[in-house]
Design an enzyme around this catalytic site. Structure first.
Site, PDB file in Angstrom:
ATOM      1  N   HIS A 132       0.851  -1.311   0.117  1.00 58.63           N
ATOM      2  CA  HIS A 132       0.029   0.023  -0.131  1.00 58.63           C
ATOM      3  C   HIS A 132       0.735   1.186   0.075  1.00 58.63           C
ATOM      4  O   HIS A 132       0.559   2.254  -0.565  1.00 58.63           O
ATOM      5  CB  HIS A 132      -0.900  -0.140   1.235  1.00 58.63           C
ATOM      6  CG  HIS A 132      -2.052   1.124   1.271  1.00 58.63           C
ATOM      7  ND1 HIS A 132      -3.214   1.205   0.394  1.00 58.63           N
ATOM      8  CD2 HIS A 132      -1.953   2.420   1.876  1.00 58.63           C
ATOM      9  CE1 HIS A 132      -3.638   1.959   0.796  1.00 58.63           C
ATOM     10  NE2 HIS A 132      -3.006   2.965   1.510  1.00 58.63           N
ATOM     11  N   HIS A 155     -10.283   2.862  -0.885  1.00 52.46           N
ATOM     12  CA  HIS A 155     -10.266   2.482   0.475  1.00 52.46           C
ATOM     13  C   HIS A 155     -11.161   1.056   0.484  1.00 52.46           C
ATOM     14  O   HIS A 155     -12.158   1.214   1.031  1.00 52.46           O
ATOM     15  CB  HIS A 155     -11.071   3.506   1.371  1.00 52.46           C
ATOM     16  CG  HIS A 155     -10.348   3.793   2.675  1.00 52.46           C
ATOM     17  ND1 HIS A 155     -10.784   4.096   3.655  1.00 52.46           N
ATOM     18  CD2 HIS A 155      -8.916   3.980   2.526  1.00 52.46           C
ATOM     19  CE1 HIS A 155      -9.523   4.329   4.598  1.00 52.46           C
ATOM     20  NE2 HIS A 155      -8.554   4.151   3.970  1.00 52.46           N
TER      21      HIS A 155
END
Lengths: 213, 807
Positions: free
Chosen positions: B56, B102
């Site tokens: 990430h 998200h």
């Protein structure tokens, strides 16, 4: 005519109201900070939309205790012009400057869309440029827009309206919803009140649509 | 504050294989850490490496490919590498924008996951000094309608049987083995994810006070277990008032502002870098909790503090929180930062250094102020009732040094966390999609007598129906800049005190990318740009959110690489460099990956907000014209990728429509010229559901019908009506302007076919003498407008509900 736009932490239509007064109405306008006790000699106060203090507890429940609200109450009691838009309307109800309260929308969801409102009375400073029965398209954007008051208050509101002189200790309906298809988020049709005018003859008003938009 | 000379290095952790595994660090990576530090890391340091080297934060699998994207143009002020990209839009204004995913948190806790997604992207925008002007979202969910739902009159048992047969024959479906009740549970779960995500986005954005212009929402089986929530935000900043996330000036104070640090979101970034397995719901504590009110205060306070001139650099604490902001700001400025954790405002007692450094509590920022002027910053934050505390200093050595009670708990060279993080050239394996190339034999074309019925079914299908139920929950009007809100092709915002506006749109088609990753990605760029053009904007830049499965699988990495090639080619051809974005990998649950889903956001400049277009027919008696690029004929192989194939045939085959980027660019120029000259009243991109759906959608807003003739052709009517050829725009004009429009189109080598006139209360589409479609607008509008709400409120059998809720 000098306008004052209240700024609570969490107000998010304060800049909108400021812009409309300055750019569209071309009048002097200033921001009034929530912690202040000074209305800076404004001739009219706008309580703007937003989520004052986050509105986590209940809309307007904390804002009504803001120092500036004491001055607004005093100003209103003295016949000053106060316009509450959206969250501002909720705050005025919560502060007891307008009768009634706002519950969650019937569908329990936030709703943002244009609705049609009918002008019910034109003898208020806020609707004097309209004609009675005129239909205005005004956007709404709120989670708690389901106006409620007890039967006596409602009867009185309607009576004040019919009399048309629009004064009294209570309030007067300035706009009503237009037709069933208007999508008004109130649960009971007979309680659909969109804007109130309250005060002692000079006027103070809550308006529920985002007039500034 | 203590200096290094008095300090001993922090206590090493005991790096057992289990410890490394829970931190997602491989033994090779651990060796690299030891080398970079010259010693064994402490537990806090191991935690710091694990989040900074997570997929990430480090983009370790994607970096080598992302380099191929075009990132420059005359307008680009800031490309990838900062909190957001920035382009010059003239009149002294610049526009900051970015898209971010998200996805993982939104599956585990839909409401907070989606809400904090919006919060994160808004912080990225106002960190740059820009006031957020608008947001949009691209959402993907699993199926919310039981395609196999029996018709009301049919026998339940029979229908279920048929359902199973259909489900087994369906080419790609994690749900294929599920039977009746299981399938209902799954749909119920998808409903609750959708409702949670939408109310999370609404609650955050509405309270913050940023208009949401809609975006796109699509449904495919593969997103069950892996919903996608991609938030796109755009803000305005004066070109000479841009702030960067860069520390400088040795001795300058490092100030922590905003919310207090709590235990929420610890290892959020690591979680987002893994597949989901059974019991992933237990990762709920890894999801952050949002407070939009605080974010609104933070916005106002940050913008006001920036005006003081005392702020040197600023970065939000997003993924990997305090860790990421500390080392990245140092690394960008070529300096170091030393912080003392005792000064960090904390929400809970007894937090360890490890927890403070890894917390992803929301609504926090780290800023560097000019030494001696910190009181100017403090005054602003005090006014807004927010914490602002000096927690450290900028130091000369390029290191991140963390102290707790005066003792060093982490002391790491910045670049080993950022630029020198591992980069993997993961193995790739070209992959052939496991669907047939040709149309199934049991789906004949050209013989259906009820094409009106087909149109109705398409208009009611999940992907095509109105998304009003979703976007009505979003405030689309706050800030009084909205020129075009949700429901059109693109959104348009005005820039106050100028004539100009900004147009924005989002697009991505996972199914097409699944069939052909490169071509699908090209379509995403082309369609997003086309939507901006239809709203009247000149596309100038793009941002991308790349949602994929597990990059350790060679075929996923191949898909990724192909998609990058497609994006690069299309962005270059259409003049929209990519100024940043986000990569979300490991979108898999129990080994089932999503379709490769690049989502592209395009920003366009509207020269005059008086000259924009909407998709809606505005008056009767106007002439409808179809503008299209000359392409190879659309055949029944391409039909296999369409909504028609998915909804009506119930199958997937073939390939995405052909695309020629040169013709696409010509089409876009042509439409822009027509809008600029004021020749067209409406412009609508023909996409999902083909020409027939585009026409119907143009009729709906003002309930104006149309009587149109399809161009002569020999292809089956299904293809003419519902085929999804690329590069087509439906426009309408006053009768006198038709010839001029056709001349301008010819100049751009674009075909401009006159279809017929608007008017009446019916939609009639003919080819030759016979009606292909004939229906009252009111009838189809109703079906289209209500479908989503009906699906969500459809009855769930009682026995399903308690069981599902138990979990």
């Amino acid at each position: 005519m000098k306008f004052g736009v209240l700024v609570f932490p969490g107000s998010n239509c304060d800049h909108d109201a400021y812009h409309v007064i300055a750019a569209a109405a071309k009048q002097p306008v200033t921001f009034l900070w929530h912690a202040s006790h000074d209305l800076e000699n404004c001739d009219a106060i706008i309580v703007p939309g937003g989520f004052a203090y986050g509105d986590y507890l209940r809309t307007g429940a904390i804002a009504k205790f803001a120092p500036i609200m004491q001055e607004v109450s005093r100003f209103a009691a003295g016949g000053g012009l106060v316009l509450g838009i959206c969250n501002g309307f909720q705050i005025l109800c919560e502060a007891g400057l307008l009768p009634g309260a706002l519950m969650r929308n019937a569908g329990l969801k936030y709703i943002c869309k244009p609705v049609k409102l009918r002008v019910e009375s034109t003898d208020t400073p806020f609707t004097s440029a309209c004609t009675e029965g005129e239909v205005l398209e005004i956007p709404i954007g709120h989670m708690e827009g389901n106006y409620f008051c007890d039967a006596d208050t409602l009867a009185e509101l309607n009576r004040e309206n019919l009399r048309g002189d629009g004064w009294g200790a209570r309030a007067q309906i300035a706009y009503g919803p237009c037709g069933r298809a208007s999508g008004n988020p109130c649960a009971e049709p007979e309680r659909r009140v969109c804007a109130l005018r309250a005060g002692d003859g000079i006027c103070q008003q809550g308006r529920f649509g985002h007039g500034s938009q | 504050m203590a200096t290094q000379s008095l300090q001993t290095p922090p206590l090493p952790c005991r790096a057992t294989p289990e410890l490394l595994k829970t931190h997602g660090i491989t033994p090779e990576e651990y060796e690299r850490i030891v080398q970079a530090l010259g010693r064994e890391p402490s537990l806090t340091e191991l935690g710091i490496y694990s989040v900074m080297w997570s997929e990430h934060c480090s983009y370790k699998s994607s970096k080598v490919h992302l380099k191929r994207l075009p990132t420059r143009s005359e307008r680009v002020v800031q490309g990838p590498g900062e909190n957001a990209g920035i382009i010059d839009i003239g009149d002294g204004w610049a526009c900051a924008f970015k898209i971010e995913s998200h996805n993982h948190p939104s599956y585990i806790e839909p409401f907070q996951g989606a809400a904090t997604g919006v919060g994160g992207i808004l912080r990225d925008i106002f960190t740059m000094g820009a006031r957020p002007l608008a947001v949009m979202d691209s959402l993907r969910f699993g199926r919310i309608v039981d395609r196999r739902k029996p018709p009301a009159a049919a026998d339940r048992g029979q229908a279920t049987e048929r359902a199973e047969v259909q489900a087994q024959s369906s080419s790609y479906s994690p749900a294929r083995k599920l039977r009746g009740l299981e399938a209902k549970k799954l749909i119920h779960k998808n409903h609750s994810i959708l409702e949670g995500v939408v109310s999370g986005i609404a609650s955050y954005g509405n309270c913050f006070g940023v208009p949401n212009l809609g975006g796109e929402t699509k449904f495919e089986e593969c997103y069950f277990g892996n919903p996608l929530v991609n938030a796109f935000a755009l803000g305005l900043v004066r070109k000479d008032e841009i702030f960067y996330a860069k520390a400088s000036g040795t001795g300058n104070p490092v100030i922590y502002v905003g919310a207090k640090t709590g235990r929420d979101g610890i290892h959020g970034a690591t979680m987002a870098s893994e597949e989901f397995r059974e019991g992933s719901e237990q990762k709920r504590p890894n999801v952050q909790v949002g407070d939009p009110f605080l974010e609104k205060l933070l916005l106002e306070a940050c913008l006001e503090a920036m005006q003081t001139g005392a702020v040197v650099g600023i970065q939000d604490m997003g993924a990997a929180g305090l860790t990421c902001s500390t080392c990245e700001m140092g690394a960008r400025g070529g300096v170091g930062i030393e912080i003392e954790l005792d000064h960090v405002p904390q929400r809970e007692i007894g937090m360890t250094a490890y927890e403070i450094m890894l917390s992803e509590s929301q609504e926090r920022m780290l800023l560097v102020a000019e030494s001696g002027r910190e009181h100017e910053v403090f005054r602003v934050f005090e006014k807004w009732g927010l914490d602002a505390v000096t927690i450290g200093r900028v130091i000369n050595e390029p290191r991140m040094r963390v102290l707790e009670h005066g003792n060093i708990v982490a002391d790491i060279p910045n670049t080993s966390l950022t630029d020198d993080a591992p980069v993997y050239r993961r193995p790739m394996q070209p992959w052939t999609v496991p669907v047939p190339k040709d149309k199934p034999a049991n789906a004949p074309l050209g013989a259906n007598p009820d094409l009106t019925g087909v149109l109705k079914r398409l208009l009611a299908s999940q992907n095509i129906c109105s998304k009003r139920w979703i976007h009505e929950q979003y405030d689309s009007m706050v800030q009084t800049n909205t020129v075009q809100g949700p429901g059109g092709d693109g959104g348009v915002m005005r820039i106050k005190d100028t004539l100009r506006g900004l147009a924005m749109s989002l697009d991505g088609n996972g199914r097409w990318c699944y069939l052909n990753p490169k071509l699908g990605a090209m379509h995403a760029v082309a369609e997003a740009a086309r939507k901006v053009v239809c709203a009247g904007g000149v596309p100038v830049a793009a941002t991308n959110c790349l949602n994929f499965g597990n990059p350790e699988k060679p075929h996923i990495m191949w898909q990724f690489s192909e998609v990058i090639d497609g994006l690069a080619e299309a962005c270059t051809a259409l003049g929209t460099p990519i100024t940043g974005g986000n990569v979300s990998l490991y979108n898999e649950t129990l080994g089932e990956g999503i379709y490769p889903t690049p989502v592209v956001g395009v920003v366009g400049i509207v020269e005059s907000i008086e000259r924009t277009a909407t998709p809606h027919f505005r008056s009767p008696g106007r002439e409808a014209i179809l503008l299209s690029a000359a392409l190879a004929p659309y055949d029944d192989r391409q039909l296999g990728s369409s909504e028609y194939a998915k909804e009506i045939v119930g199958s997937l085959w073939g390939e995405p429509p052909a695309l020629d980027l040169k013709s696409e660019a010509a089409l876009q120029k042509c439409v822009l010229e027509l809008i600029e000259k004021g020749l067209i009243e409406s412009a609508h991109d023909c996409s999902d559901g083909g020409l027939a759906v585009a026409i119907a959608e143009s009729c709906f807003r003002h309930e104006i019908g149309a009587e149109l003739h399809l161009p002569e052709g020999s292809e089956p009517l299904e293809i003419a009506l519902f085929g999804e050829q690329a590069s087509r725009v439906l426009v309408c004009c006053v009768p006198g302007d038709r010839q001029l429009i056709q001349q301008i189109a010819a100049k751009h080598t674009i075909q401009a076919e006159f279809l017929g006139r608007t008017g009446g209360d019916r939609l009639v589409i003919r080819r030759g003498p016979s009606d292909a479609v004939s229906v009252y607008i009111a009838d189809i509008k109703n079906v289209w407008a209500q479908a989503l709400e009906c699906a969500l409120h459809s009855d769930v059998p009682e026995r399903v509900v308690p069981e599902t809720l138990d979990k």
